[in-house]
Design a protein around this motif. Structure first.
Motif, mmCIF file in Angstrom:
data_model
loop_
_atom_site.group_PDB
_atom_site.id
_atom_site.type_symbol
_atom_site.label_atom_id
_atom_site.label_comp_id
_atom_site.label_asym_id
_atom_site.label_seq_id
_atom_site.Cartn_x
_atom_site.Cartn_y
_atom_site.Cartn_z
ATOM 1 N N ASP A 267 37.479 -5.964 19.866
ATOM 2 C CA ASP A 267 36.132 -6.324 20.297
ATOM 3 C C ASP A 267 35.914 -7.833 20.238
ATOM 4 O OD1 ASP A 267 34.083 -4.914 21.404
ATOM 5 O OD2 ASP A 267 32.985 -4.611 19.525
ATOM 6 N N CYS A 268 36.904 -8.579 20.686
ATOM 7 C CA CYS A 268 36.783 -10.044 20.679
ATOM 8 C C CYS A 268 35.486 -10.425 21.400
ATOM 9 C CB CYS A 268 37.983 -10.672 21.368
ATOM 10 S SG CYS A 268 39.563 -10.122 20.693
ATOM 11 N N LEU A 269 34.724 -11.308 20.798
ATOM 12 C CA LEU A 269 33.369 -11.539 21.287
ATOM 13 C C LEU A 269 33.317 -12.195 22.664
ATOM 14 C CD1 LEU A 269 32.969 -11.104 18.149
ATOM 15 C CD2 LEU A 269 30.870 -12.416 18.433
ATOM 16 N N TYR A 270 34.403 -12.842 23.072
ATOM 17 C CA TYR A 270 34.422 -13.596 24.337
ATOM 18 C C TYR A 270 34.973 -12.793 25.495
ATOM 19 C CZ TYR A 270 39.041 -13.983 22.222
ATOM 20 O OH TYR A 270 40.221 -13.683 21.603
ATOM 21 N N PRO B 279 32.230 -17.751 30.298
ATOM 22 C CA PRO B 279 31.524 -16.606 29.714
ATOM 23 C C PRO B 279 31.591 -15.364 30.609
ATOM 24 C CG PRO B 279 29.954 -18.199 30.593
ATOM 25 C CD PRO B 279 31.312 -18.822 30.726
ATOM 26 N N HIS B 280 31.525 -14.199 29.976
ATOM 27 C CA HIS B 280 31.430 -12.927 30.697
ATOM 28 C C HIS B 280 30.044 -12.353 30.400
ATOM 29 C CE1 HIS B 280 31.985 -8.679 31.646
ATOM 30 N NE2 HIS B 280 33.037 -9.039 32.373
ATOM 31 N N HIS B 281 29.381 -11.841 31.443
ATOM 32 C CA HIS B 281 27.974 -11.431 31.315
ATOM 33 C C HIS B 281 27.764 -10.281 30.318
ATOM 34 C CE1 HIS B 281 29.707 -8.756 34.357
ATOM 35 N NE2 HIS B 281 28.842 -7.870 33.912
ATOM 36 N N ALA B 282 28.790 -9.471 30.063
ATOM 37 C CA ALA B 282 28.603 -8.304 29.189
ATOM 38 C C ALA B 282 29.173 -8.543 27.793
ATOM 39 C CB ALA B 282 29.241 -7.070 29.824
ATOM 40 N N THR B 283 29.128 -9.778 27.339
ATOM 41 C CA THR B 283 29.611 -10.093 25.990
ATOM 42 C C THR B 283 28.503 -10.832 25.225
ATOM 43 O OG1 THR B 283 30.438 -12.284 26.580
ATOM 44 C CG2 THR B 283 31.964 -10.438 26.875
ATOM 45 N N ALA C 89 27.470 -14.282 26.608
ATOM 46 C CA ALA C 89 27.078 -14.344 28.021
ATOM 47 C C ALA C 89 26.361 -15.639 28.389
ATOM 48 C CB ALA C 89 26.188 -13.146 28.351
ATOM 49 N N LYS C 90 25.555 -16.143 27.469
ATOM 50 C CA LYS C 90 24.722 -17.305 27.802
ATOM 51 C C LYS C 90 25.368 -18.632 27.387
ATOM 52 C CE LYS C 90 20.542 -15.240 28.958
ATOM 53 N NZ LYS C 90 21.088 -13.951 29.138
ATOM 54 N N GLU C 91 26.549 -18.572 26.867
ATOM 55 C CA GLU C 91 27.216 -19.807 26.421
ATOM 56 C C GLU C 91 27.748 -20.583 27.633
ATOM 57 O OE1 GLU C 91 27.565 -20.956 23.339
ATOM 58 O OE2 GLU C 91 26.611 -19.233 22.348
ATOM 59 N N TYR D 18 36.528 -12.681 32.096
ATOM 60 C CA TYR D 18 35.374 -13.570 32.222
ATOM 61 C C TYR D 18 34.845 -13.402 33.638
ATOM 62 C CZ TYR D 18 39.273 -16.261 34.135
ATOM 63 O OH TYR D 18 40.374 -16.638 34.845
ATOM 64 N N ASP D 19 33.642 -13.959 33.906
ATOM 65 C CA ASP D 19 32.999 -13.748 35.209
ATOM 66 C C ASP D 19 33.639 -14.594 36.317
ATOM 67 O OD1 ASP D 19 31.258 -11.874 34.259
ATOM 68 O OD2 ASP D 19 29.634 -13.307 33.876
ATOM 69 N N ASN D 20 33.538 -14.071 37.548
ATOM 70 C CA ASN D 20 33.949 -14.796 38.774
ATOM 71 C C ASN D 20 35.422 -15.188 38.794
ATOM 72 O OD1 ASN D 20 31.225 -14.789 39.657
ATOM 73 N ND2 ASN D 20 30.835 -16.513 38.269
ATOM 74 N N LYS D 21 36.244 -14.426 38.100
ATOM 75 C CA LYS D 21 37.670 -14.758 38.023
ATOM 76 C C LYS D 21 38.302 -14.777 39.422
ATOM 77 C CE LYS D 21 41.853 -12.590 36.225
ATOM 78 N NZ LYS D 21 42.281 -11.315 35.653
#
Ligand code: SF4
Length: 358
Positions: A69-72, A238-242, A245-247, A312-315
Motif C-alpha cells: 500500500d505504498c502511499l504514492y 501524483p496519482h488521483h486515487a492515492t 493526489a494533491k501533491e 501515476y496519472d497521465n502516464k
C-alpha cells in the motif's frame, strides 16, 4: 555561476567521490549554468562509455495486483477504483515474441507484489523466456522477496533485478510507506540481489512528498557506495486515487541534474530516461539522454491493459513510449545523434564493489 558547485561537479568528472554534504551543496547551490555544465559532462561521460548507442528494454507489466500500500502508487492495495489483471505465461511469451521481432534483447517483467506469482510460477516463466530466446536478458522487477526466492529466480535464468530503494532516509521512507514496510528490509533485499550475482538496479523518485535536498544527497551517497549496475530515477507524479493526489509533481530540472550526477558518479551505469520524465515534458526523454541517460524502456505490454498499470496519472504509453513506436523513437534519437542498439546491453559487473550499505 556557483563556483563551489562547479568545483564539486568537476571532482566527480575526475572520478573522485563526494561526501553527502558535498552532494547537498551541489543540489542546493547549482544554478542553471552549473546544471548545464553537469549535463554536458554527463553526456560526454555517456558517450565515452557507450558511444552514441542507446539501449532499449521491452517492458511487460504483467500484473497490477499488489499486496502493498505504498502511499504514492496508483496500483496500491487500497485503490478500489482500478481493474486488476494478470497476464498468463502465454500472453507474456507473446509479448516477448513481438518484442524480439522488433529487436528487443532485454525483457523487463514488472509487476506488483502479487502472491499469485509464486516462485514456482515465476521460475517457470523465466525459464520459458530463456528457452524461447537464450540471447534475451531477463530483468525482474517484482519487489521484495526472500533470499531463497531471489536465488531460485536467478537459477532459473534471471539476469537483472530492479528494486528502487525509494529513499535512503528512514524517516522519509516511513512517510512514503505503511509501517509494515521498512527501509532496512528493502536494503537487505538489494544486498541479497547483489550477493546472488544479479545486475542490480536501485533508484528513487525526484520530488516525492516530504523529500528534502538532504534526502536526495543521501540517495546519491547511497548510490555511490552501493554501486548498482542500474539506477531508475524519475520525477514523482501524483496519482488521483492515492493519499498524495494533491501533491505537486517533481521538477524536470532537478531530475535532469540528478541524472547527470548519477552518470558522473558511476560512469558505466545503465540509466534510463524514464517514462515519468517523458510524461512531464514532451522532450523529457531526449533531455534525459542529453543529461547522461542511456536506456529507454518502451512498453511491450498488451495495449488493452496499459491503462490499468497506472502508477501515476497521465502516464505516457503510446508513441515513442510504446514498443510499436520504435520507428518514432529511432527518429527522435537521430535528432540528438544517437541510435538504438540491438543487443542485451549488459552492465559490467564490478566484483570489487562492496555489498555493504552505509
Ligand atoms: S510501488 Fe510497487 S510495492 Fe508499492 S504498491 Fe505500487 S506496485 Fe505495490
Amino acid at each position: 555561476m556557483a563556483e563551489r558547485a562547479r568545483e564539486l561537479i568537476q571532482v566527480l568528472v575526475e572520478g573522485k567521490p563526494l561526501s553527502k554534504a558535498e552532494y547537498l551543496q551541489v543540489l542546493t547551490e547549482a544554478d542553471e549554468q552549473d546544471r548545464e555544465f553537469a549535463a554536458e559532462c554527463a553526456n560526454r561521460a555517456r558517450i565515452a562509455q557507450f558511444g552514441d548507442g542507446i539501449f532499449i528494454r521491452g517492458l511487460v507489466e504483467f500484473t497490477n495486483v499488489c499486496k502493498n500500500d505504498c502511499l504514492y502508487c496508483g496500483i496500491r492495495r487500497s485503490n478500489q477504483d482500478i481493474v486488476r489483471y494478470r497476464l498468463t505465461q502465454q500472453q507474456i511469451l507473446e509479448c516477448l515474441e513481438q518484442g524480439y521481432a522488433a529487436g528487443f534483447r532485454t525483457l523487463v517483467l514488472q509487476g506488483g507484489e502479487d502472491s499469485y506469482f509464486t516462485d514456482d510460477r515465476m521460475c517457470e516463466i523465466v525459464a520459458a523466456v530463456k528457452t524461447c530466446h537464450p540471447d534475451v536478458a531477463v530483468t525482474l522487477s517484482l519487489g521484495e522477496r526472500s533470499y531463497d526466492s531471489y536465488r531460485r529466480l536467478r537459477e532459473a535464468g534471471a539476469d537483472r533485478y530492479l528494486l528502487r530503494h525509494e529513499t535512503a532516509v528512514e524517516w522519509h521512507y516511513a512517510k512514503l510507506h505503511p509501517p509494515a514496510q521498512r527501509l532496512e528490509t528493502r536494503l537487505e533485499c538489494l544486498r541479497n540481489l547483489k550477493a546472488l550475482g544479479y545486475q542490480v538496479g536501485c533508484g528513487m523518485m525526484v520530488g516525492s512528498p516530504y523529500q528534502t535536498a538532504e534526502c536526495l544527497a543521501a540517495d546519491l551517497s547511497f548510490i555511490q557506495t552501493f554501486k548498482p549496475q542500474m539506477v531508475g530515477l524519475g520525477p514523482f507524479i501524483p496519482h488521483h486515487a492515492t493519499p498524495f493526489a494533491k501533491e505537486p509533481a517533481g521538477g524536470v530540472e532537478m531530475t535532469l541534474l540528478l541524472l547527470s550526477l548519477v552518470r558522473l558518479t558511476l560512469p558505466n551505469v545503465l540509466l534510463p530516461a524514464t517514462t515519468a520524465l517523458a510524461t512531464l515534458h514532451p522532450k523529457g526523454r531526449l533531455m534525459g539522454i542529453l543529461s547522461g541517460a542511456n536506456v529507454i524502456m518502451p512498453n511491450l505490454s498488451p495495449i488493452s491493459q496499459r491503462d490499468n498499470y497506472a502508477l501515476y496519472d497521465n502516464k505516457a504509453n503510446t508513441g515513442a513510449e510504446a514498443a510499436e513506436g520504435l520507428a518514432t523513437l529511432s527518429r527522435e534519437l537521430e535528432t540528438i545523434q544517437c541510435h538504438i542498439v540491438i543487443g542485451r546491453g549488459d552492465a559490467p559487473i564490478d566484483t570489487s564493489s562492496p555489498n555493504t550499505i552505509q
